[in-house]
Scaffold this motif. Structure first.
Motif, PDB file in Angstrom:
ATOM      1  N   SER A   1       0.834  -1.206   0.000  1.00  0.00           N
ATOM      2  CA  SER A   1       0.000   0.000   0.000  1.00  0.00           C
ATOM      3  C   SER A   1       0.863   1.248   0.000  1.00  0.00           C
ATOM      4  O   SER A   1       0.638   2.191  -0.744  1.00  0.00           O
ATOM      5  N   LEU A   2       1.874   1.240   0.850  1.00  0.00           N
ATOM      6  CA  LEU A   2       2.719   2.419   0.979  1.00  0.00           C
ATOM      7  C   LEU A   2       3.475   2.669  -0.322  1.00  0.00           C
ATOM      8  O   LEU A   2       3.476   3.771  -0.871  1.00  0.00           O
ATOM      9  N   VAL A   3       4.124   1.609  -0.833  1.00  0.00           N
ATOM     10  CA  VAL A   3       5.029   1.800  -1.956  1.00  0.00           C
ATOM     11  C   VAL A   3       4.290   2.081  -3.250  1.00  0.00           C
ATOM     12  O   VAL A   3       4.653   2.990  -4.003  1.00  0.00           O
ATOM     13  N   ILE A   4       3.224   1.319  -3.529  1.00  0.00           N
ATOM     14  CA  ILE A   4       2.506   1.535  -4.791  1.00  0.00           C
ATOM     15  C   ILE A   4       1.894   2.931  -4.815  1.00  0.00           C
ATOM     16  O   ILE A   4       1.986   3.649  -5.816  1.00  0.00           O
TER      17      ILE A   4
ATOM     18  N   LEU B   1      -7.151  -1.952   4.204  1.00  0.00           N
ATOM     19  CA  LEU B   1      -8.081  -1.447   3.205  1.00  0.00           C
ATOM     20  C   LEU B   1      -9.437  -2.112   3.354  1.00  0.00           C
ATOM     21  O   LEU B   1     -10.482  -1.478   3.212  1.00  0.00           O
ATOM     22  N   THR B   2      -9.407  -3.425   3.673  1.00  0.00           N
ATOM     23  CA  THR B   2     -10.662  -4.164   3.766  1.00  0.00           C
ATOM     24  C   THR B   2     -11.457  -3.761   5.000  1.00  0.00           C
ATOM     25  O   THR B   2     -12.660  -3.969   5.063  1.00  0.00           O
ATOM     26  N   GLN B   3     -10.755  -3.169   5.968  1.00  0.00           N
ATOM     27  CA  GLN B   3     -11.450  -2.827   7.212  1.00  0.00           C
ATOM     28  C   GLN B   3     -12.142  -1.473   7.092  1.00  0.00           C
ATOM     29  O   GLN B   3     -13.292  -1.331   7.474  1.00  0.00           O
TER      30      GLN B   3
ATOM     31  N   GLY C   1      -4.791   7.524   6.421  1.00  0.00           N
ATOM     32  CA  GLY C   1      -3.578   7.218   7.162  1.00  0.00           C
ATOM     33  C   GLY C   1      -2.360   7.099   6.271  1.00  0.00           C
ATOM     34  O   GLY C   1      -1.240   7.092   6.768  1.00  0.00           O
ATOM     35  N   LEU C   2      -2.577   6.980   4.957  1.00  0.00           N
ATOM     36  CA  LEU C   2      -1.437   6.794   4.065  1.00  0.00           C
ATOM     37  C   LEU C   2      -1.064   8.050   3.283  1.00  0.00           C
ATOM     38  O   LEU C   2      -0.010   8.097   2.653  1.00  0.00           O
TER      39      LEU C   2
END
Lengths: 350, 322, 561
Positions: free
Chosen positions: B101-104, B177-179, B187-188
């Motif tokens: 999630s962070l890198v993409i 993401l699913t939560q 948060g990102l």
């Protein structure tokens, strides 16, 4: 770059100046002139040198201006502020009186940037930290460039099996987790009774040599790649063929024909590598696996400041600004150096 | 092409093998830790420690232990961590999405922005905007990412948190993401921006330098001579060639980051990704986790390097192996 | 409060109200001043408790606070706040038996009709199986707490075939009794039965370490145990209160602990009402903020714990008594308290036993003007005198701590102190995962090492015997809690005497413990720093906070309605 440039401006200018006699100038001198004309690069270089001078003058600042020992714990110390004597670390306010907070920036000679959790003068520590960071940055960059140069010359020139071995070795070093090496080495040294005994001398855990060697070694592949590429292409050039025809041995070929032509690449890479190594050292120190106490570096001070970030942010901000300015100055100067040494790559803004 | 791929694949296996052996040796050369003691808990009796040693095969010789560990990691997939005494592979599989999630996200941002900035600087060459953009890019690559993250936190979590601009910023940490997709995104945002600053600076400069270099190539001159508009020249002819270097560097960087290279960003923003897992296992000298994360990281780095070489050869026929 | 969190709070109340109304009267709804039942108690922790979640293996307070709500032993510590919480009361047993045969035999009668959360009924043979399992899973205290059980020695040797049913833990299912035979009297046996290592487990529990705590007899049961996301406890449908003192019905319906946030974020969440409590200590830079803005949500309680620096009395320079005493006189305990967070969070101390502990009598010789039993100020003059007398000046010393901020700060303080006394000191900071084991192993020759100790249960021997007893020093082992490597024959004889006396005459024994404490303090095996206090920061809606010296914050006694 060293290939003779008949259209190089220097020669034309000299003809005008000396009224007709054509005086040749070495490519290095030409580069020097181009560099000197680049005001921004010079300003960056000056800034960098200024930071170096100030950092190495840390003992003078600590002793004569701040009157402090930035490495001694001073938890119960006091200073005089606006005529009143205050604790360097003060008890919290409010109904419960919880927490102990160090004083913030005084913007005066003592505790200019305030105190850290141990009651030490942050400004003095930032200067001492600069010393460590710069020593490590400069030395490890030099080490990396030197080793890379040697390996690249050998691998590029001899090619074949030697090249394969060295290049795969470089791949391995590049893929190697630097943090593992740093942590492992740090732990070995911390836990061994008298430091690492290397025969001639012993390294203690807090020695600056540890991060220096680690950082110097891991960046060898990074410098190695471009230099090797250049050596490969230079090997095919006519002047090398000519030298071989003259009966030159490998040694002479490497050191007298190829090396001088590769040197400019190394010189251009050097300030950029110093910038990179300074950033890497600060990252390792921030993670507590670089410079170890009692030594301080910009990275370790940012680490110290993390716990105080929301109450006394200057402890973390101060060293960060120093890193930013130093690395920026090196990058700007590096750009200017590259433009000076290889005018074809420079973009003329006319 | 096929031989090339096979050769690189063999190279990958060789690198992983050598790396894993080195990690193993370094770990056992590092003194001061007895894994059985760690697993035994707070105040174990010597008999308990001996029992655990035997059960986990820690009293066997080093080569045997190495083979056992590799078997547990790849074959039976039930390698146990020294620290938490639970399986290692689930730890990595739950940390990987965080890093992805962070890198993409950061990659999307930095690719878009660096192309924009690089193009703008090349087009605006000669005006005052070019040096300004380049100085900004230089600042981007000069700022230490962990310090930038700390400063960002200082303002978004504390100093300016009250203002509407930052009041939506959630406390440091990761929401899957699913939560809660919105919280995941919120948060990102700042980790993405912080991580991409460095890369925007770097890639903008690379792109600009490439664009300007190819300006002088013959085929660009030909295109102009044919009457093609400047914009088409720039975007369809110049940019495509300049992207070759861009793409290859991007591939390498992406490989490093996915493999755990975004460690500093993860530490500063409290994101439990692969980088943080690697770092924690290293400081805790938890060999099973160290081994798994190192292999995981090296895998991505080496694969990325091989893919980039392949891509480079495909894009630029001059570089293909003879 | 910002609108989003208020909305969340209302939503939570709304949901809880719906749930309660749907459930009917399965839990007593007492709207007393202490708050009613129901709702979800949301707690936070940075990470799961380290180590296996198995109740017979895990040795962390974080896990124990949960396990006491899901499991029971034959005895229990009273679930009450204050000193009452140190009392041992019968739990699964009907009464506390008096030991017979010189303290070697205990006969317990089990209560009837108690069910585990998986529906099975508790019977006597479950007790035997539980103790055998303790050895089978290599429980860390199997060989220390429970080695006096007959048959334990064999079980330690071959845990897989551990059989205590014949001689050690004899179960009579028909009469519902369990008989323990010990090899020697153990004055702390009843307390050792009250810790989670001795929680009785159902026969369905496998004989190897489990990944989620198994069913228990307590008012709650674990339904989720995810190392990265969190844990969840819901009510045990088979639970009925049999003793309010030992195991009351909990107030919240659901208790969760979410992992992943750092302490700074946790403080913010509790402040915003998004969570009810955080397990981790509040970071030092937020203490002032709490003090000013949320003073009513902060609870401070003294802990029966020590923070200390251990000397290695077998290795120079601190094999010299004068040197050890000198450092003790020179230490400014106020500075150490300051580093820890201020005088509200720590109280300077010079001796081994903490205040309010059995056997405690205030004693502090290492201060200016000793005599009151309290530490007031360092005595540098005396310290310098003693250093000169010791002849150890100039020796190099490595000060060992772990890498956490506070402990490293202690280390740096002592490095400065030792240097000012004339030594050549340096800091050796190791990762917290390694440091304690490293200090314990005598082959590392650690000279001066930070550590902390808190009670397993309230007994003086839990401090003195474990930390200074001869048998606690195991050379070349990572499991040697006697960090000072101290072994004094005459002191050990006094310890053995006190242990024996405690079986029949605990009050008399405590007098002996006080004398031993004084003597060990005089021999300066440590620099005792301070006794810390526990700070709990609870959310706005938490009512009925109670602190037990044994289990700290009693989670299920608090109400969120």
């Amino acid at each position: 770059m060293a290939v003779f440039e008949p259209e190089a401006e220097g020669i034309v200018l000299d003809a005008e100046e000396t009224g007709g006699d054509i005086v040749g100038r070495s490519p290095w001198a030409l580069a020097g002139r181009r560099l000197l004309r680049n005001r921004i690069s010079l300003a960056a270089l000056t800034l960098f040198l200024l930071i170096v001078v100030v950092s190495f003058g840390a003992p003078i600042y600590a002793h004569d201006i701040a009157h402090t020992d930035p490495f001694a714990s001073n938890v119960t110390g006091t200073i005089k502020l606006n005529g009143k004597t205050v604790d360097v670390i003060q008890q919290g306010t409010g109904k419960l009186g919880l927490g102990e907070t160090p004083i913030g920036p005084t913007w005066s000679s003592q505790y200019f940037l305030g105190a850290d959790n141990q009651g030490r003068d942050v400004a003095a520590r930032v200067l001492y930290g600069g010393r460590s960071s710069l020593i490590i940055g400069l030395s490890s960059a030099a080490l990396a460039c030197l080793l890379a140069l040697l390996f690249a010359l050998v691998a590029g020139f001899f090619g074949g099996f030697t090249d394969t071995i060295i290049s795969r070795l470089m791949d391995l070093v590049w893929a190697f987790p630097v943090y593992l090496l740093a942590i492992s080495l740090a732990t070995v040294l911390l836990t061994s009774a008298h430091g690492l005994n290397l025969g001639l001398f012993t390294l203690s855990a807090s020695s600056l040599w540890i991060p220096l060697l680690i950082i110097g070694l891991i960046y060898v592949p990074y410098v190695y790649r471009p230099i090797r590429g250049q050596v490969l292409s230079l090997r095919e050039k006519e002047f090398v063929e000519a030298a071989i025809a003259q009966g030159a041995g490998s040694f002479r070929l490497i050191f007298r024909e190829i090396l001088p032509n590769v040197l400019s690449t190394v010189i251009v890479l050097l300030p950029l590598m110093i910038a990179t190594t300074i950033l890497t050292e600060s990252a390792l120190s921030y993670l507590s696996i670089g410079v170890q106490a009692p030594q301080a570096s910009w990275g370790t001070i940012i680490q110290d400041g993390q716990a105080l970030l929301y109450t006394r942010p200057w402890v973390a901000i101060g060293p960060g600004i120093m890193i930013l300015l130093t690395v920026l100055a090196l990058n700007v100067f590096g750009d200017g150096l590259r433009d000076a040494l290889d005018p074809r790559s420079k973009v003329r803004s006319r | 092409m096929l031989t090339f791929a096979i050769r690189r694949l063999l190279g990958l296996v060789a690198v992983l093998l050598v790396l894993s052996i080195l990690v193993f040796l370094i770990f056992f050369a590092t003194p001061g830790i007895d894994p059985a003691r760690r697993m035994a808990g707070r105040n174990p009796s010597p008999e308990t420690i001996a029992q655990i040693k035997h059960e986990f095969g820690l009293d066997r010789s080093l080569p045997v232990q190495y083979v056992l560990m590799m078997k547990k990691l790849f074959v039976t997939r039930d390698l146990i961590s020294y620290g938490s005494q639970t399986k290692v592979i689930p730890e990595i599989t739950s940390a990987a999405p965080v890093t992805f999630s962070l890198v993409i996200g950061a990659a999307v941002i930095w690719v878009v922005f660096s192309i924009l900035v690089g193009l703008a600087a090349a087009v605006l060459r000669g005006t005052v905007l070019d040096p300004i953009l380049m100085i900004l890019a230089l600042i981007g690559i000069s700022v230490p990412v962990f310090w930038l993250g700390e400063v960002v936190n200082l303002f978004t979590q504390s100093r300016w948190h009250g203002f509407f601009l930052f009041s939506w910023v959630p406390p440091l940490g990761y929401t899957p993401l699913t939560q809660d997709p919105l919280k995941w995104f919120e948060g990102l945002v700042f980790p993405w921006l912080t991580l991409s600053v460095l890369y925007v600076g770097f890639y903008a400069r690379v792109l600009r330098a490439n664009l300007i270099e190819t300006e002088n190539e013959d085929y660009i001159r030909t295109a102009r001579a044919k009457g093609i508009s400047e914009r088409r020249v720039l975007l369809r002819h110049n940019l495509r060639t300049s992207m070759i270097t861009f793409v290859s560097l991007f591939g390498l960087d992406l490989g490093v980051l996915i493999g755990g290279g975004a460690l500093l960003t993860e530490v500063v923003f409290g994101l439990p990704g692969v980088g943080l897992l690697t770092y924690n296992s290293l400081t805790g000298l938890d060999l099973p986790v160290i081994m798994t994360t190192v292999i995981y990281g090296a895998f991505f780095i080496t694969i990325a390097s091989a893919l980039v070489d392949l891509l480079y050869a495909w894009l630029d026929p001059r570089v293909r192996p003879a | 409060m910002r609108p989003r969190s208020l909305f969340q709070l209302l939503a939570l109340f709304g949901v809880a109200a719906l749930v309660l109304s749907a459930c009917g009267g399965s839990s007593k709804k007492k709207s007393s001043a202490a708050g009613g039942s129901g709702g979800t108690l949301t707690t936070l922790a940075q990470a799961a408790a380290p180590g296996s979640p198995d109740p017979q293996i895990n040795y962390t307070l974080q896990e124990w606070q949960m396990l006491i709500m899901t499991h029971d032993g034959l005895t229990a510590f009273k679930k009450a706040g204050g000193l009452a919480g140190t009392q041992v009361v019968p739990d699964l047993a009907t009464t506390i038996p008096n030991p017979t045969e010189g303290g070697k035999t205990y006969v317990f009668t089990l209560r009837k009709g108690i069910k585990f959360s998986d529906g099975t009924t508790l019977k006597a043979s479950d007790v035997t199986r539980t103790f055998e399992r303790n050895f089978a899973v290599h429980g860390p205290t199997a060989g220390t707490f429970y080695k006096t059980i007959v048959g334990a020695a064999a079980c330690l040797k071959t845990p897989a075939t551990c059989d205590l049913s014949k001689n050690g833990v004899i179960a009579d299912d028909a009469n519902n009794t369990v008989t323990f035979h010990l090899t020697s009297g153990d004055p702390e046996f009843l307390q050792k039965l009250a810790v989670p290592f001795a929680s009785i487990l159902p026969p369905s529990t496998p004989m190897k370490a489990v990944q989620i705590p198994p069913p228990g007899t307590g008012p709650y049961k674990f339904v989720e145990y995810n190392l990265h996301k969190g844990i969840k406890l819901v009510r045990n449908p088979f639970f009925k209160v049999w003793s309010k003192d030992a195991q009351p019905a909990g107030k919240p319906d659901v208790i969760i602990q979410k992992f992943g946030l750092g302490p700074e974020a946790e403080v913010t969440q509790v402040e915003n009402g998004q969570a009810d409590w955080m397990f981790d200590p509040v970071p030092a830079d937020r203490l002032n903020e709490l003090s000013n803005k949320f003073p009513d949500q902060v609870h401070i309680n003294p802990l029966t714990a020590d923070y200390y620096m251990a000397f290695n009395v077998r290795v120079p320079p601190f094999n010299n008594l004068d040197a050890r005493r000198a450092v003790n006189y020179a230490t400014d305990r106020n500075a150490l308290v300051k580093i820890y967070g201020g005088p509200k969070l720590a109280v300077p101390s010079c001796q081994i036993l903490p205040p309010n502990f059995p056997g405690y009598k205030p004693y502090c010789p290492y201060t200016k003007n000793p005599g009151s039993g309290k530490w007031t100020a360092p005595d540098l003059a005396k310290a310098k005198q003693l250093i000169a007398a010791s002849g150890t000046k100039g020796a190099s010393v490595k000060v060992n701590t772990d890498t956490t901020d506070t402990n490293k700060a202690f280390g740096l303080y002592f490095v400065g102190l030792l240097n000012s006394l004339g030594y050549k000191a340096s800091l050796q900071a190791l990762s917290p995962d390694l440091q304690y084991a490293y200090c314990q192993n005598s082959k590392n020759k650690v000279q001066f090492c930070w550590s902390a100790w808190s009670q397993d249960y309230p007994a003086a021997s839990d401090f003195i015997n474990i930390l200074f007893g001869c048998s606690s020093f195991v050379p070349n082992s990572d499991a040697s809690p006697n960090l000072s490597e101290y072994c004094n024959k005459s002191v050990q004889a006094q310890i053995d005497q006190a242990l024996k006396q405690a079986i029949t005459d605990p009050t008399g024994a405590n007098v002996k413990w006080a004398a031993i404490d004084k003597e060990i303090t005089d021999q300066a095996g440590w620099v005792e720093m301070f006794n810390p206090k526990q700070l709990d920061f609870t959310g706005k809606r938490v009512k009925g906070y109670q602190f037990s010296p044994q289990w700290y914050f009693l989670l299920d006694l608090a109400s969120v309605k």
